[in-house]
Design a protein around this motif. Sequence first.
Motif, PDB file in Angstrom:
ATOM      1  N   ARG A   1       0.845  -1.204   0.000  1.00 37.30           N
ATOM      2  CA  ARG A   1       0.000   0.000   0.000  1.00 37.30           C
ATOM      3  C   ARG A   1       0.877   1.250   0.000  1.00 37.30           C
ATOM      4  O   ARG A   1       1.088   1.871  -1.025  1.00 37.30           O
ATOM      5  CB  ARG A   1      -0.976  -0.044   1.206  1.00 37.30           C
ATOM      6  CG  ARG A   1      -2.182   0.864   1.045  1.00 37.30           C
ATOM      7  CD  ARG A   1      -1.910   2.313   1.372  1.00 37.30           C
ATOM      8  NE  ARG A   1      -1.528   2.534   2.756  1.00 37.30           N
ATOM      9  CZ  ARG A   1      -1.021   3.683   3.194  1.00 37.30           C
ATOM     10  NH1 ARG A   1      -0.834   4.711   2.373  1.00 37.30           N
ATOM     11  NH2 ARG A   1      -0.670   3.822   4.474  1.00 37.30           N
ATOM     12  N   ASP A   2       1.507   1.592   1.117  1.00 36.04           N
ATOM     13  CA  ASP A   2       2.358   2.791   1.137  1.00 36.04           C
ATOM     14  C   ASP A   2       3.544   2.581   0.186  1.00 36.04           C
ATOM     15  O   ASP A   2       3.956   3.509  -0.523  1.00 36.04           O
ATOM     16  CB  ASP A   2       2.873   3.074   2.557  1.00 36.04           C
ATOM     17  CG  ASP A   2       2.715   4.544   2.949  1.00 36.04           C
ATOM     18  OD1 ASP A   2       2.575   5.371   2.049  1.00 36.04           O
ATOM     19  OD2 ASP A   2       2.743   4.852   4.156  1.00 36.04           O
TER      20      ASP A   2
ATOM     21  N   HIS B   1       3.973   4.573  12.698  1.00 35.79           N
ATOM     22  CA  HIS B   1       4.031   4.594  11.227  1.00 35.79           C
ATOM     23  C   HIS B   1       4.891   5.805  10.879  1.00 35.79           C
ATOM     24  O   HIS B   1       4.443   6.943  10.950  1.00 35.79           O
ATOM     25  CB  HIS B   1       2.599   4.741  10.693  1.00 35.79           C
ATOM     26  CG  HIS B   1       2.502   4.854   9.199  1.00 35.79           C
ATOM     27  ND1 HIS B   1       1.831   3.925   8.429  1.00 35.79           N
ATOM     28  CD2 HIS B   1       2.969   5.772   8.328  1.00 35.79           C
ATOM     29  CE1 HIS B   1       1.893   4.283   7.160  1.00 35.79           C
ATOM     30  NE2 HIS B   1       2.577   5.402   7.069  1.00 35.79           N
TER      31      HIS B   1
ATOM     32  N   HIS C   1       7.747   7.975   8.500  1.00 36.81           N
ATOM     33  CA  HIS C   1       8.345   8.194   7.174  1.00 36.81           C
ATOM     34  C   HIS C   1       9.778   8.686   7.333  1.00 36.81           C
ATOM     35  O   HIS C   1      10.172   9.181   8.389  1.00 36.81           O
ATOM     36  CB  HIS C   1       7.472   9.141   6.349  1.00 36.81           C
ATOM     37  CG  HIS C   1       6.306   8.406   5.744  1.00 36.81           C
ATOM     38  ND1 HIS C   1       6.340   7.893   4.479  1.00 36.81           N
ATOM     39  CD2 HIS C   1       5.096   8.060   6.256  1.00 36.81           C
ATOM     40  CE1 HIS C   1       5.178   7.277   4.217  1.00 36.81           C
ATOM     41  NE2 HIS C   1       4.403   7.362   5.282  1.00 36.81           N
TER      42      HIS C   1
ATOM     43  N   ASN D   1       9.372   4.523   3.955  1.00 38.31           N
ATOM     44  CA  ASN D   1       8.816   4.200   5.275  1.00 38.31           C
ATOM     45  C   ASN D   1       9.893   3.503   6.108  1.00 38.31           C
ATOM     46  O   ASN D   1      10.972   3.195   5.609  1.00 38.31           O
ATOM     47  CB  ASN D   1       7.642   3.216   5.109  1.00 38.31           C
ATOM     48  CG  ASN D   1       6.403   3.860   4.530  1.00 38.31           C
ATOM     49  OD1 ASN D   1       6.425   4.395   3.449  1.00 38.31           O
ATOM     50  ND2 ASN D   1       5.313   3.796   5.261  1.00 38.31           N
TER      51      ASN D   1
END
Length: 502
Positions: free
Chosen positions: A16-17, A205, A207, A241
């Motif tokens: 997804r990401d 989560h 980045h 990520n």
Amino acid sequence: MLHDKNKVFIFDTTLRDGEQVPGCQLDTLEKIKIAKALELLGVDVIEAGFPISSPGDFQSVVELSKAVTNPIICALTRANKGDIDAAAEALKYAKHPRIHTGIGASDMHIKYKFNSTREQILERAVEAVKYAKKFVEDIEFYAEDAGRADNIFLAQMIEAVIAAGATVVNIPDTNGYCLPDEYGKKILFLKENVKNIDNAIISVHCHNDLGLATANSMAGLINGARQVECTINGIGERAGNTSLEEVAMILKTHHHLNLHTNINSKQLTDISTMVSRMMRMPVQPNKAIVGKNAFAHSSGIHQDGFLKHRENYEIINPEDVGLNHADIILTARSGRHALKHHLERLGYEIEKIDLDDTYEKFLVMADELKEISDDDLLSLMSDGDKNSFKNGYKLNLLHVVCGDKESPTAHIKLQHDGKEIDATAIGNGPVDATINAISSIINKPIELKEFSIQAMHGGSNDTSKVNMTVNYLDKIYTGYGYSTDIVKASANAYLDALNKFL
Ligand code: KIV
Ligand code: ZN
């Protein structure tokens, strides 16, 4: 909620990401391959996609739900009914479904993204969780841009969504802004100030815009989070990520933290290669854990110290991450079965490969190289067996004239739709001439954005790997090609990228 308080849940968002990266888009079959490899790796949650975003994403969530048994399958939504309806529908075959919904939490997002107020956003967050709860039990809520959000408001939001039924609360540092100490304190603040926090798992989560994604995730875990959202090779929006392999190996190496995961670390190298190959996204050589140089000792002092006692310069045993596959070494004496084993390990769909033909080519290569590495296998497979050539353009002939007294000229023949088309072009070098010849056949506004050549072993007889990025109608596509001939590797990389949209 009862669970082992020292277990860290691994939430993988490669599909997804990670897949949001321009040029990294996969088809559903490729996603299924990666999802199965993630299951084998032992991840707890697979974020399979964002169903409302496209029919392809919707279908991938459906197919992954059918293909995978153990991990939770998670689908992303924004905080609105349409998104949540689509996610619930896409997840209907999942054995363990989870809906991931959320909204901006920072004043910046509230004002400039939603043109709203804290009160209205809070209401929307609660409504979304309650609505999602009608479909599935397991609801994860993300407070977007939590890294820059006011902690008191964030705590209020988290308390409200847990009361509405959220089972996991995700605290994203969406822009990779925080410092580890600051992010760790944010998690601790929530632990200490949200009165129902023990009814949910806190998820981190992060980045990597400032190169701090892994450090921030670790700070979050040390301060009480028990789920980490990460991707293979750290791929993801912009700088990426948190990298799954880094977190898994940090937790394995630092026993004193007393935190553990379900990850089978011996799978890390294989899955890293598989994701890099399928997404056409090279892994930087100095990437921790899975980079080509991660275990290479080159300076004399280090080599000497390493040879005296391995642990002088090695904190991880390479075998723990699946390097040095001593199990079945490929040589000219290996049979078809061994070859098939390694191709499957690298994620090739054996059904789609002419194994006899590949085996013949393999024997020629093995005679020359003696021992065949994964890179050699990737090189072998890149020449004509790749899926991208199946329905696309394939290089049938390449003839290049160049030298210091010649004007570089390429004559090529491409095969497409059962026909052979040829073209000749000049350029400022042999690669440029070849790309110009291909472009004259394709005849579309394609812009070559990036071009890199990497030698795989060293030596003038080396195989080179070429990665290319092209822009076509404002979308980015990537391709790769391998060959001992750099011009041919470049032509194949270019066609690999072009075949994604032609
Ligand atoms: O970075 C982010 O905030 C996200 C959310 C959608 C979870 O990816
Ligand atoms: Zn993200």
